[in-house]
Design an enzyme around this catalytic site. Structure first.
Site, mmCIF file in Angstrom:
data_model
loop_
_atom_site.group_PDB
_atom_site.id
_atom_site.type_symbol
_atom_site.label_atom_id
_atom_site.label_comp_id
_atom_site.label_asym_id
_atom_site.label_seq_id
_atom_site.Cartn_x
_atom_site.Cartn_y
_atom_site.Cartn_z
ATOM 1 C CG HIS A 175 71.779 -8.049 64.304
ATOM 2 N ND1 HIS A 175 71.111 -8.915 65.134
ATOM 3 C CD2 HIS A 175 71.310 -8.309 63.048
ATOM 4 C CE1 HIS A 175 70.293 -9.666 64.429
ATOM 5 N NE2 HIS A 175 70.391 -9.323 63.162
ATOM 6 C CG ASP A 205 71.164 -8.954 68.615
ATOM 7 O OD1 ASP A 205 71.247 -7.742 68.321
ATOM 8 O OD2 ASP A 205 71.138 -9.855 67.764
ATOM 9 C CB SER A 284 67.341 -10.044 61.985
ATOM 10 O OG SER A 284 68.182 -11.074 61.544
#
Length: 441
Positions: A175, A205, A284
């Site tokens: 993402h 992911d 992230s």
């Protein structure tokens, strides 16, 4: 010069004031040997050359003063050998002052070292050793100017990542790079390189990039193991939250074997690590480390009911990441088995009063379509005819979509699985041969 080596220091103290009467000089010793008072001197000379005082008469008792009087022997003329020795000594001392590499500030200023506890020193060392492995990723998207119609690249997001090997492979979350027309990676020394996408796995992911950076600038992160983690052990997260430079947050493992859904496909990710270490936007894709500095997970998401940056953080375990990265580096994709169906949301099946996965579509060229699974359709009058409802796979009960994905993750491409379905009022068992997931663009 020879007489100076046996110098005798004769002192006479004469002090007077309005409150103190003068000390009588006869009560003091006539001579004090120098070697007895060397500890009180600011230096320890082997020879001391003193000049006699210029005032021959001591002050009177009416003058409040203290003085030292040094009785020195009459100096004799130095010999040529002594003069030559003194000259050589002066030259050596002068040369040492010029040749010595001494910082003038540190030579005279003594600073007290900062006292840190053992755990603090370990944390500082961990951050310093692992920071060179963490990178900053900028996601650029192509946008057309409304007035000039020029196509521009504007940053649409950012995140973190880490160096996987000396070949320039960078691991991050999918993402973080989703929807990017161009990617840039900034290393710890602030050098920036254009990155190419090697491959990604939307279901888990995970994404792998590659940069053409010199090998001496690449510092691969040490890979650990996530199978033996324990709740309560310390963890450390390094990343670039809110676009800031490398930031360290600490915490503990607050839960294991959690399950979250992929932000891209909604497919569940099992065995996720739950931690209370702060994971903010920009963290992230960054590494989650144990107390030894080894990678144990990728910081992926934060669950915050309030919508703030505080909440429960989740990290994909390194054992899952390791297998995905190996496939992406070798093949550019992940060969994960699929049934080849589209199923209804879990809430729709619950409203029917049954437990299982309702098949909405089963393409004829897919594994389920080839095996004969029936999709949901309408008859000639427009009435809805429900398709097969999958209740178990290989004898393992299926109550929702997460159960189905969990079972398929334990299978391999080419495996034959026995799918039990509810068709109308009857149960049937249909063998299905699993096929790889089609390529994603």
């Amino acid at each position: 010069m020879a007489t100076a080596t046996s110098l005798v220091l004769s002192t006479f103290f004469h002090c007077s004031s309005s409150k103190l009467s003068p000390f009588p000089s006869p009560s003091l010793p006539n001579s004090l040997h120098l070697h007895k008072y060397r500890p009180f001197l600011p230096f320890s000379p082997s020879k001391l050359f003193l000049l006699p005082t210029s005032s021959p008469n001591p002050p009177t008792s009416s003058s409040p003063s203290c003085f030292l009087k040094f009785n020195l022997p009459k100096p004799s003329l130095p010999s040529p050998f002594d003069s030559l020795l003194l000259l050589c000594t002066s030259v050596v001392l002068s040369s040492s002052l010029f040749l010595a590499d001494v910082d003038p500030a540190s030579a005279f200023v003594v600073t007290t070292p900062r006292k840190l506890q053992t755990d603090e020193l370990a944390t500082v060392r961990l951050f310093q050793e692992n920071t060179p492995s963490v990178v900053y990723i900028t996601n650029l998207a192509a946008r057309q100017d409304a007035f000039t119609l020029d196509v521009l690249e504007v940053p649409q997001g950012s995140g973190s990542g880490f160096v996987w090997d000396n070949e320039g492979h960078i691991v991050t979350n999918y993402h973080v790079i989703r929807g990017a027309s161009d990617l840039r990676v900034t290393l710890a020394d602030q050098t920036t390189y254009d990155a190419k996408i090697v491959g990604f796995d939307q279901d888990k992911d995970v994404a792998v990039l590659r940069v053409d950076a010199p090998k001496d600038k690449l510092r691969p992160i040490p890979i650990g193991i996530s199978a033996d983690l324990l709740v309560g052990q310390k963890v450390y997260a390094i990343g670039n939250p809110f676009g800031l430079d490398h930031t360290l947050t600490t915490g503990v493992i607050s839960g294991l074997r959690r399950e979250i859904s992929s932000a891209a496909t909604g497919r569940p990710i099992q065995d996720v690590i739950q931690t209370d270490a702060a994971i903010n936007p920009g963290n992230s894709g960054g590494p989650l480390l144990d107390s030894s500095g080894n990678l144990i997970g990728i910081n992926t998401a934060i669950y915050s009911p309030s919508g703030a940056s505080s909440g429960v953080g989740f990290s994909i375990p390194v054992d899952t990441v390791n297998g995905i990265v190996d496939q992406l580096v070798k093949f550019g994709k992940v060969t994960r088995p699929i049934l080849g169906i589209k199923f209804a949301p879990d809430q729709s099946v619950e409203q029917l009063g049954v437990s299982g996965v309702l098949v909405l579509d089963a393409p004829a060229n897919g594994p389920a379509g080839k095996a004969g699974l029936q999709p949901t359709k309408r008859d000639a009058y427009g009435r809805l005819i429900l398709g097969d409802i999958i209740t178990s796979v290989n004898g393992k009960k299926v109550t929702n979509g997460s159960d189905l994905y969990r079972i398929l993750d334990q299978c391999k491409v080419g495996d034959k699985v026995m799918v039990e379905v509810l068709r109308g009022d009857q149960k049937e068992k249909i063998p299905v041969i699993l096929e790889p997931k089609p390529d994603e663009s």
